[in-house]
Design a protein around this motif. Structure first.
Motif, PDB file in Angstrom:
ATOM      1  N   ASP A 106     -52.653 -24.699 -55.347  1.00 28.12           N
ATOM      2  CA  ASP A 106     -52.664 -24.352 -53.930  1.00 28.12           C
ATOM      3  C   ASP A 106     -53.799 -25.071 -53.216  1.00 28.12           C
ATOM      4  O   ASP A 106     -53.623 -25.598 -52.110  1.00 28.12           O
ATOM      5  CB  ASP A 106     -52.807 -22.835 -53.781  1.00 28.12           C
ATOM      6  N   GLU A 107     -54.966 -25.101 -53.845  1.00 27.09           N
ATOM      7  CA  GLU A 107     -56.116 -25.778 -53.255  1.00 27.09           C
ATOM      8  C   GLU A 107     -55.874 -27.283 -53.165  1.00 27.09           C
ATOM      9  O   GLU A 107     -56.185 -27.914 -52.143  1.00 27.09           O
ATOM     10  CB  GLU A 107     -57.368 -25.491 -54.093  1.00 27.09           C
ATOM     11  N   GLU A 125     -54.492 -32.051 -50.028  1.00 31.69           N
ATOM     12  CA  GLU A 125     -53.586 -33.152 -49.743  1.00 31.69           C
ATOM     13  C   GLU A 125     -53.035 -33.052 -48.331  1.00 31.69           C
ATOM     14  O   GLU A 125     -52.894 -34.056 -47.625  1.00 31.69           O
ATOM     15  CB  GLU A 125     -52.441 -33.157 -50.749  1.00 31.69           C
ATOM     16  N   THR A 126     -52.712 -31.823 -47.943  1.00 35.77           N
ATOM     17  CA  THR A 126     -52.201 -31.612 -46.586  1.00 35.77           C
ATOM     18  C   THR A 126     -53.249 -32.008 -45.552  1.00 35.77           C
ATOM     19  O   THR A 126     -52.948 -32.656 -44.529  1.00 35.77           O
ATOM     20  CB  THR A 126     -51.812 -30.137 -46.383  1.00 35.77           C
ATOM     21  N   ASN A 149     -53.593 -35.777 -45.567  1.00 39.39           N
ATOM     22  CA  ASN A 149     -52.463 -36.394 -44.872  1.00 39.39           C
ATOM     23  C   ASN A 149     -52.593 -36.230 -43.360  1.00 39.39           C
ATOM     24  O   ASN A 149     -52.233 -37.125 -42.588  1.00 39.39           O
ATOM     25  CB  ASN A 149     -51.148 -35.765 -45.335  1.00 39.39           C
ATOM     26  N   LYS A 150     -53.120 -35.077 -42.960  1.00 44.58           N
ATOM     27  CA  LYS A 150     -53.309 -34.814 -41.540  1.00 44.58           C
ATOM     28  C   LYS A 150     -54.335 -35.779 -40.950  1.00 44.58           C
ATOM     29  O   LYS A 150     -54.138 -36.335 -39.862  1.00 44.58           O
ATOM     30  CB  LYS A 150     -53.742 -33.359 -41.339  1.00 44.58           C
ATOM     31  N   LYS A 151     -55.439 -35.950 -41.693  1.00 46.18           N
ATOM     32  CA  LYS A 151     -56.488 -36.869 -41.219  1.00 46.18           C
ATOM     33  C   LYS A 151     -55.992 -38.300 -41.189  1.00 46.18           C
ATOM     34  O   LYS A 151     -56.285 -39.071 -40.250  1.00 46.18           O
ATOM     35  CB  LYS A 151     -57.712 -36.750 -42.129  1.00 46.18           C
ATOM     36  N   ASP A 152     -55.255 -38.651 -42.259  1.00 46.34           N
ATOM     37  CA  ASP A 152     -54.700 -40.007 -42.299  1.00 46.34           C
ATOM     38  C   ASP A 152     -53.779 -40.244 -41.123  1.00 46.34           C
ATOM     39  O   ASP A 152     -53.765 -41.338 -40.506  1.00 46.34           O
ATOM     40  CB  ASP A 152     -53.945 -40.241 -43.605  1.00 46.34           C
ATOM     41  N   GLU A 153     -52.986 -39.216 -40.806  1.00 44.07           N
ATOM     42  CA  GLU A 153     -52.051 -39.330 -39.687  1.00 44.07           C
ATOM     43  C   GLU A 153     -52.801 -39.470 -38.372  1.00 44.07           C
ATOM     44  O   GLU A 153     -52.407 -40.239 -37.477  1.00 44.07           O
ATOM     45  CB  GLU A 153     -51.149 -38.091 -39.662  1.00 44.07           C
TER      46      GLU A 153
END
Length: 352
Positions: A321-322, A327-328, A331-335
């Motif tokens: 979960d962590e 990763e989420t 991915n958000k920062k990368d986006e």
């Protein structure tokens, strides 16, 4: 007046009719019990019979009949309400009084110069036979309670744990605790009453001839050994029932914990590989197999191990979960960075 005389003669002859033959020793009909408001009528009838019985030997033997009626009353009350019923103490007191009065009569007859060895032997044998009926009364009551406990542990409690009904489980466990307490109380009451009866009956035994006394000692020793063996077997049976209940509890808790983990992971959207539960499933299968074979200690051990293995799965799920959250977030920062770069590129193009 003539009717009263005939009634008196009839009451006088009853004890002789009762002991003219060797009756089969069974409990008489209890009739009224000390819990009844009309019990005094029962006692009045007995007192009248005793009053119109003038022969000391017949009067002593009359106590045997009364003792049988007391035991029948005890049986009825114990079966209906257990050992906590108020009337039980009255019946016990009267039973002890019957034995004590028979002993007093023998003592008085001996003091008057009569040979009472034969009468003492007869009374002792008759009281012994009724002692066995009293013992059987408590055994049957305890057996009934054990059957109730078995029904709860093997059927009701198992089903409640299987479906995860925690309220029903708590209710059934409370019933089991109550039944165990009643079984213990039953045993204590039986031992206390039998000890008191033996103390009164010894006064009769000591008036028997020497040979009969020795025979009685041997019989009492054999009965004591048999009783101790029965109690040991009962204790072992109780231990097995307790082990069975605990094993069931551990298996139920393991299954419940597995369900809780599934629900929690579904809520958090975490996917746990089926292979992660292989150890748990294997241990739980072994626990159930041992339970069916009657190895409740082994079943409990494997169920606990299965439950413990879920802790590792839970930790793994928390780690996943962590990782998933990280990763989420990444991915958000990368986006966001990609969006910023695209925005900047567009602005530069427009400036040209």
């Amino acid at each position: 007046m003539k009717t009263i005389k005939l009634f008196a003669v009839f009451l006088f002859l009853i004890p002789f009719f009762a002991f003219a033959q060797s009756p089969q020793v069974t409990l008489p009909s209890a009739g009224l019990t000390p819990e009844s408001s009309f019990y005094f009528l029962d006692r009045l009838g007995e007192n009248l019979r005793q009053f119109f019985t003038f022969n000391p030997e017949a009067k002593a033997k009359l106590q045997i009949e009364f003792a049988g009626e007391r035991i029948a009353e005890i049986k009825i009350m114990v079966e209906k309400k257990g050992v906590d019923t108020k009337g039980l103490a009255i019946a016990e007191s009267l039973l002890l009084a019957n034995v004590a009065y028979a002993a007093e009569i023998i003592s008085a007859e001996k003091t008057s110069g009569k040979d009472v060895t034969t009468l003492a032997k007869t009374l002792n044998d008759e009281f012994d036979a009724r002692d066995m009926l009293l013992d059987q009364t408590f055994k049957e009551a305890k057996a009934e309670l054990r059957e109730q406990r078995k029904e709860i542990t093997t059927t009701l409690l198992t089903e409640a744990r299987r479906i995860g009904d925690t309220a029903q489980v708590a209710l059934l466990e409370a019933r089991l605790k109550d039944i165990d307490g009643r079984i213990d109380a039953m045993g204590q009451k039986k031992d206390a009453l039998e000890n008191s009866l033996q103390n009164e009956q010894k006064k009769i035994e000591q008036e028997m001839n020497e040979a009969d006394q020795k025979k009685e000692e041997i019989e009492q020793k054999e009965e004591q050994e048999a009783t101790e063996k029965e109690e040991k077997d009962e204790d072992e049976s109780d231990e097995i029932d307790t082990s069975s209940t605990e094993a069931q509890k551990q298996i139920g808790e393991a299954e419940k914990k597995r369900r809780e983990i599934d629900v929690e992971m579904q809520k958090e959207g975490v996917q746990i590989p089926a292979s992660s539960f292989e150890k748990f499933n294997g241990l739980l299968v072994q626990a159930k197999e041992l339970f069916l074979k009657g190895d409740f200690v082994g079943a409990e051990r494997f169920a606990k191990q299965a439950k413990s293995s879920l802790e590792d799965i839970k930790k793994e799920s928390e780690r996943l979960d962590e990782t998933q959250k990280q990763e989420t977030e990444k991915n958000k920062k990368d986006e966001e960075l990609k969006s910023e770069a695209e925005k900047k590129r567009i602005e530069e193009t427009l400036e040209r």
